[in-house]
Design an enzyme around this catalytic site. Structure first.
Site, PDB file in Angstrom:
ATOM      1  N   ASN A  28       7.372  -9.235-106.163  1.00 16.83           N
ATOM      2  CA  ASN A  28       7.455  -9.410-107.581  1.00 16.83           C
ATOM      3  C   ASN A  28       8.992  -9.335-108.182  1.00 16.83           C
ATOM      4  O   ASN A  28       9.946  -9.220-107.328  1.00 16.83           O
ATOM      5  CB  ASN A  28       7.043  -8.051-108.238  1.00 16.83           C
ATOM      6  N   CYS A  29       9.004 -10.036-109.310  1.00 11.45           N
ATOM      7  CA  CYS A  29      10.267 -10.146-110.048  1.00 11.45           C
ATOM      8  C   CYS A  29      11.002  -8.689-110.329  1.00 11.45           C
ATOM      9  O   CYS A  29      10.118  -7.783-110.722  1.00 11.45           O
ATOM     10  CB  CYS A  29      10.471 -10.968-111.277  1.00 11.45           C
ATOM     11  N   PRO A  30      12.016  -8.378-110.347  1.00  9.79           N
ATOM     12  CA  PRO A  30      13.049  -9.232-109.871  1.00  9.79           C
ATOM     13  C   PRO A  30      13.343  -9.187-108.421  1.00  9.79           C
ATOM     14  O   PRO A  30      14.355  -9.951-107.900  1.00  9.79           O
ATOM     15  CB  PRO A  30      14.274  -8.889-110.738  1.00  9.79           C
ATOM     16  N   MET A  31      12.583  -8.550-107.611  1.00  2.57           N
ATOM     17  CA  MET A  31      12.998  -8.103-106.109  1.00  2.57           C
ATOM     18  C   MET A  31      13.067  -9.711-105.439  1.00  2.57           C
ATOM     19  O   MET A  31      13.844  -9.845-104.298  1.00  2.57           O
ATOM     20  CB  MET A  31      12.303  -7.064-105.395  1.00  2.57           C
ATOM     21  N   ASN A  32      12.229 -10.689-105.795  1.00  2.29           N
ATOM     22  CA  ASN A  32      11.963 -11.852-105.348  1.00  2.29           C
ATOM     23  C   ASN A  32      13.352 -12.636-105.290  1.00  2.29           C
ATOM     24  O   ASN A  32      13.849 -13.540-104.485  1.00  2.29           O
ATOM     25  CB  ASN A  32      10.897 -12.796-105.515  1.00  2.29           C
TER      26      ASN A  32
END
Lengths: 81, 267
Positions: free
Chosen positions: A17-21
């Site tokens: 998921n955002c923001p880990m992507n």
């Protein structure tokens, strides 16, 4: 379309998921040289709607976005100088 | 450096900042910062710098935690009263971020020992509570060519500046010598609104991180002061003074001196 560009590295960010992507994208970008191309695989929805724009703001070039059979997206990014 | 998935998540809000990124976080991780004083300013600075992942953080203080400290020195808890401040602060810093290496220096900095202590660090954050030590930190950092953040608070007021020795004005360019003992009340005599310790200490922590990331504008040649009663902020431009007795062209201060200490005589 992948045939047009030599891909230096590929990062599968399905399920991230955002923001880990974006974090993983930036880490992968830091590991290739300017001018080289990174492929990232992003989920549909917020990931594909957000990550390419963030990558552009960082000075990289988004070469293409292509829908894959499973609904995810393959995005090719050329690292800026 | 190869970050673990856990570290990437911990530092994700830094890494996604364009001005920080993976490279900036790596610089923070390689940084060695000395915090002088584990009190009102040193506490928030220590906690935020530990949280940020500063690789090595030294903390100097010779005192033990007093009940009257707890109103503003947020690294120390009620259970820590009577305990060495450096050990109390270390415990909280490591609890926030076990990646960080904390070096405790339980001592008072003096002319005779300060240069040896600061020499081991890349940046010094001055969180001291008295003028003699502020001048000592300035003089020692200029002599050792170590960048530092000056900070001070009293009542509702705070002030800070960042000094890059040889490149920007030092504390002595503007303030030639400590005020006479007892001319200025110390925190313990005058009082201080606890929250302004956080306001100023976190500004100093942000300056420290910016120095290592190498982005933005530091508070060099600038004295930032605020008054929290009216919540007004003021930036006073400063310039390097050729006549500065320390960093000018004809320095008269070539050795460190211990000025008379008057800090915190009343509890």
């Amino acid at each position: 379309m992948s045939a047009e560009h030599e891909i230096a590295a590929s990062k599968n960010l399905r399920g991230v998921n955002c923001p880990m992507n974006l974090v993983y994208t930036k880490v992968a970008m830091s590991e290739i040289n300017p001018g080289e191309v990174l492929e990232i695989i992003l989920d549909d929805g917020p990931p594909i709607n957000n990550v390419p724009g963030s990558v552009k703001k960082e000075g990289h070039e988004v070469l293409s976005q292509a829908r894959l059979d499973d609904g995810a997206w393959s995005v090719l990014v050329r690292k800026g100088g | 450096m190869n970050y673990s998935a856990e570290q990437l998540e911990r530092y994700s809000r830094h890494i996604i900042l364009q001005e920080v990124g993976v490279e900036g976080q790596e610089k923070i991780g390689a940084a060695r910062v000395l915090i002088v004083g584990a009190g009102g300013l040193g506490s928030p600075a220590a906690l935020y710098l530990a949280a940020a992942g500063v690789g090595t953080i030294g903390i100097v203080d010779g005192d033990v935690v007093d009940l009257s400290n707890l109103q503003r020195q947020i690294a120390h808890y009620t259970k820590d009263v009577g305990r060495e401040k450096v050990l109390s602060a270390e415990e909280k810093m490591v609890a926030i971020n076990p990646d960080v290496k904390v070096q405790t220096h339980r001592m008072l900095l003096k002319a005779a020992n300060i240069r040896e202590v600061i020499r081991d660090y890349d940046f010094v954050l001055d969180g001291t509570d008295n003028f003699p030590t502020k001048f000592l930190v300035n003089d020692a950092c200029v002599m050792e060519n170590i960048p530092f953040s000056h900070g001070g608070i009293l009542r509702f007021d705070g002030q800070t500046m960042t000094v890059l020795p040889g490149r920007s004005s030092c504390y002595r360019c503007t303030f030639r010598q400590p005020p006479p003992p007892d001319a200025v009340p110390t925190c313990s005599q005058a009082g201080v609104l606890g929250a302004i310790a956080g306001m100023l200490g976190t500004i100093q922590a942000a300056e420290t991180l910016k120095y290592f990331i190498g982005t933005g504008e530091l508070l060099t040649d600038t004295l930032l002061s605020f008054n929290a009663l009216n919540m007004t902020f003021r930036r006073v431009p400063l310039r390097r003074q050729d006549s500065c007795p320390l960093c000018g062209s004809k320095p008269t201060i070539t050795e460190l001196v211990d000025y008379e200490q008057t800090a915190c005589v009343i509890k």
